[in-house]
Design a protein around this motif. Sequence first.
Motif, PDB file in Angstrom:
ATOM      1  N   GLU A  90       0.786  -1.244   0.062  1.00 29.13           N
ATOM      2  CA  GLU A  90       0.127   0.179   0.129  1.00 29.13           C
ATOM      3  C   GLU A  90       0.855   1.138   0.055  1.00 29.13           C
ATOM      4  O   GLU A  90       1.853   1.289   0.280  1.00 29.13           O
ATOM      5  N   PRO A  91       0.350   2.508  -0.408  1.00 29.85           N
ATOM      6  CA  PRO A  91       1.126   3.697  -0.609  1.00 29.85           C
ATOM      7  C   PRO A  91       1.111   4.439   0.550  1.00 29.85           C
ATOM      8  O   PRO A  91       0.784   5.343   0.762  1.00 29.85           O
ATOM      9  N   PHE A  92       1.804   3.685   1.662  1.00 29.45           N
ATOM     10  CA  PHE A  92       2.045   4.501   2.862  1.00 29.45           C
ATOM     11  C   PHE A  92       2.982   5.450   2.686  1.00 29.45           C
ATOM     12  O   PHE A  92       3.816   5.557   1.815  1.00 29.45           O
ATOM     13  N   ALA A  93       2.925   6.576   3.675  1.00 27.32           N
ATOM     14  CA  ALA A  93       3.823   7.693   3.659  1.00 27.32           C
ATOM     15  C   ALA A  93       5.133   7.140   4.168  1.00 27.32           C
ATOM     16  O   ALA A  93       5.122   6.469   5.472  1.00 27.32           O
ATOM     17  N   VAL A  94       6.424   7.248   3.560  1.00 26.40           N
ATOM     18  CA  VAL A  94       7.533   6.851   4.163  1.00 26.40           C
ATOM     19  C   VAL A  94       8.341   8.136   4.347  1.00 26.40           C
ATOM     20  O   VAL A  94       8.777   8.963   3.626  1.00 26.40           O
ATOM     21  N   ARG A  95       8.795   8.348   5.805  1.00 23.46           N
ATOM     22  CA  ARG A  95       9.481   9.402   6.350  1.00 23.46           C
ATOM     23  C   ARG A  95      10.790   9.554   5.877  1.00 23.46           C
ATOM     24  O   ARG A  95      11.358  10.440   5.373  1.00 23.46           O
ATOM     25  N   SER A  96      11.355   8.139   6.062  1.00 22.80           N
ATOM     26  CA  SER A  96      12.918   7.976   5.507  1.00 22.80           C
ATOM     27  C   SER A  96      13.409   6.793   5.367  1.00 22.80           C
ATOM     28  O   SER A  96      12.708   5.761   5.924  1.00 22.80           O
ATOM     29  N   SER A  97      14.421   6.467   4.653  1.00 26.10           N
ATOM     30  CA  SER A  97      15.171   5.303   4.244  1.00 26.10           C
ATOM     31  C   SER A  97      16.520   5.545   4.234  1.00 26.10           C
ATOM     32  O   SER A  97      16.938   6.393   3.647  1.00 26.10           O
ATOM     33  N   ARG A  98      17.251   4.482   5.250  1.00 29.57           N
ATOM     34  CA  ARG A  98      18.572   4.835   5.251  1.00 29.57           C
ATOM     35  C   ARG A  98      19.440   3.520   5.510  1.00 29.57           C
ATOM     36  O   ARG A  98      18.847   2.576   6.099  1.00 29.57           O
ATOM     37  N   VAL A  99      20.503   3.387   4.948  1.00 29.36           N
ATOM     38  CA  VAL A  99      21.459   2.447   4.999  1.00 29.36           C
ATOM     39  C   VAL A  99      22.059   2.304   6.558  1.00 29.36           C
ATOM     40  O   VAL A  99      22.468   3.408   7.071  1.00 29.36           O
ATOM     41  N   ILE A 100      22.059   1.318   7.219  1.00 30.81           N
ATOM     42  CA  ILE A 100      22.863   1.168   8.337  1.00 30.81           C
ATOM     43  C   ILE A 100      23.782   0.087   8.524  1.00 30.81           C
ATOM     44  O   ILE A 100      23.938  -0.821   7.643  1.00 30.81           O
ATOM     45  N   PHE A 101      24.583   0.152   9.704  1.00 32.76           N
ATOM     46  CA  PHE A 101      25.759  -0.780   9.840  1.00 32.76           C
ATOM     47  C   PHE A 101      26.680  -0.753   8.552  1.00 32.76           C
ATOM     48  O   PHE A 101      26.861  -1.743   7.996  1.00 32.76           O
ATOM     49  N   SER A 102      27.088   0.527   8.149  1.00 35.72           N
ATOM     50  CA  SER A 102      27.609   0.674   6.991  1.00 35.72           C
ATOM     51  C   SER A 102      29.261   1.399   7.393  1.00 35.72           C
ATOM     52  O   SER A 102      29.797   1.596   6.450  1.00 35.72           O
ATOM     53  N   GLY A 103      29.463   1.260   8.593  1.00 35.12           N
ATOM     54  CA  GLY A 103      30.777   1.798   8.879  1.00 35.12           C
ATOM     55  C   GLY A 103      30.658   3.563   9.219  1.00 35.12           C
ATOM     56  O   GLY A 103      31.678   3.974   9.535  1.00 35.12           O
ATOM     57  N   GLY A 104      29.535   4.172   9.115  1.00 35.77           N
ATOM     58  CA  GLY A 104      29.408   5.384   9.446  1.00 35.77           C
ATOM     59  C   GLY A 104      29.212   5.547  10.941  1.00 35.77           C
ATOM     60  O   GLY A 104      30.042   5.133  11.691  1.00 35.77           O
ATOM     61  N   SER A 105      27.989   5.852  11.041  1.00 34.01           N
ATOM     62  CA  SER A 105      27.447   5.943  12.758  1.00 34.01           C
ATOM     63  C   SER A 105      27.403   4.593  13.459  1.00 34.01           C
ATOM     64  O   SER A 105      27.330   4.391  14.562  1.00 34.01           O
ATOM     65  N   GLU A 106      27.352   3.579  12.696  1.00 26.93           N
ATOM     66  CA  GLU A 106      27.215   2.040  13.025  1.00 26.93           C
ATOM     67  C   GLU A 106      28.270   1.399  12.505  1.00 26.93           C
ATOM     68  O   GLU A 106      28.889   1.628  11.475  1.00 26.93           O
ATOM     69  N   PRO A 107      28.830   0.356  13.104  1.00 28.31           N
ATOM     70  CA  PRO A 107      30.004  -0.652  12.680  1.00 28.31           C
ATOM     71  C   PRO A 107      29.442  -1.451  11.628  1.00 28.31           C
ATOM     72  O   PRO A 107      28.158  -1.750  11.473  1.00 28.31           O
TER      73      PRO A 107
END
Length: 319
Positions: free
Chosen positions: A281-298
Amino acid sequence: MKMLTLNMNSHARDFKREELEKTIHFLAEYMRKEQVDIAALQECGQTSGVACWEGEIPPGFHSGGSGIALKEDNAAALLAAVLSEAGENYDWTWGGVKQGYGKYDEGLAIFSRRPIRETDFFTVSRQDAFDNWKTRKILGASVLLDGQTGWFYDVHLGWWEDEEEPSGEQIKRLQGHIFCEPSARKPVFPPGLCSCKIDYRTSDSDDALPVRKPAIFLLGDFNSPADVPGEGYAMMKALGWQDTWELAEQKDDGITVPGAIDGWRDGGSKGMRIDYIWTREPFAVRSSRVIFSGGSEPVISDHFGVMAEIETENRREQA
């Protein structure tokens, strides 16, 4: 609602228990800090030859129905235990899919902050032998979601050009099972819940719920790059699925595999987007981001994870 998907690669060929424990604690802390509502984990496994889990299983467990017993180093059970010790109340389910490298039980796991109502576990590959590394199964869990039932399916598919187990067929079987298309009703599917039922009420206590089609989400590793035309990604969109990365108001490049990994030794050096969260369904999506990529997470796996924040109570108008 915050949703997370991650191919954990929990028991790699050079598996070390201390590395798994580090991964578990990083993931548990992230889920606690971000208050993740749904987490879908692929290659969430255990060592085939170790002893079965001793003592009480961590709270909130719902059997995935795979028939594979939890072992003492089961990544999902260890994560559930760490979360419980931290005072985080999750329901969770795990199902063993296949044996990898001849010594690891690779599986799928779903964690939910909301009580799990039902689980679903079914085969999408041509065969379902546990000792065949190309076997592919899907794990599903349902929760009560803003006045309706929400189904979340944990997906790990094969490859488009695989002649023995083409992922295009797996996508068709996935679609057919969810929506009860007759062509998907093959002997390979075990008997049980057919999760496309329009009325998802499962007990008398649900009578007050409106009879509505469920909200359905697919989370996982589709092994299909988004920038390759005419293959799995395009097929998913043609079947009516919407990529939450495309819908997101805020997003990054979405790359979840930065270079060559198993199954992608030829190419992929520029990075690939192959891990997705799809919505029906076409829900509103606030954000999508990559995690555990070596930035703020290992970095904790050979895949990066994806986190999407979705307003499940608000749907976009259909175009």
